[in-house]
Write an enzyme that holds these catalytic residues in place. Structure first.
Site, mmCIF file in Angstrom:
data_model
loop_
_atom_site.group_PDB
_atom_site.id
_atom_site.type_symbol
_atom_site.label_atom_id
_atom_site.label_comp_id
_atom_site.label_asym_id
_atom_site.label_seq_id
_atom_site.Cartn_x
_atom_site.Cartn_y
_atom_site.Cartn_z
ATOM 1 N N ASP A 132 -4.889 20.667 10.728
ATOM 2 C CA ASP A 132 -3.720 20.860 11.579
ATOM 3 C C ASP A 132 -4.000 21.763 12.769
ATOM 4 O OD1 ASP A 132 -2.234 19.218 9.997
ATOM 5 O OD2 ASP A 132 -1.326 20.844 8.841
ATOM 6 N N GLU A 155 0.868 -1.177 0.000
ATOM 7 C CA GLU A 155 0.000 0.000 0.000
ATOM 8 C C GLU A 155 0.904 1.226 0.000
ATOM 9 O OE1 GLU A 155 -3.652 2.078 2.463
ATOM 10 O OE2 GLU A 155 -2.838 0.179 3.167
#
Length: 69
Positions: A60, A49
């Site tokens: 954030d 992956e």
């Protein structure tokens, strides 16, 4: 055509579980991604992956200073 279903079928026919490591593309350096992927396959990874670095400024922190009450 995806090789993922064929990989799972091959694993199922031999009663094996899949090893699917996750790595972030370009980390720690862009030039390391492909060698790391080859090393994972050489050491038993069935599927890899590959993540794409992502930044969401809204996730954030606040974008403006907050005033205290």
């Amino acid at each position: 055509m995806s090789r993922i279903p064929a990989t799972f079928e091959r694993l199922r026919s031999t009663s094996r579980r899949a090893l699917i490591p996750y790595i972030t593309s370009g980390f720690p350096a862009p030039s390391s991604t492909v060698p790391v992927m080859h090393a994972l396959v050489e050491n038993g990874a069935d599927i890899i992956e590959l993540g794409v670095p992502f930044s969401d400024p809204m996730a954030d922190a606040a974008t403006t200073p907050r005033r205290s009450c």
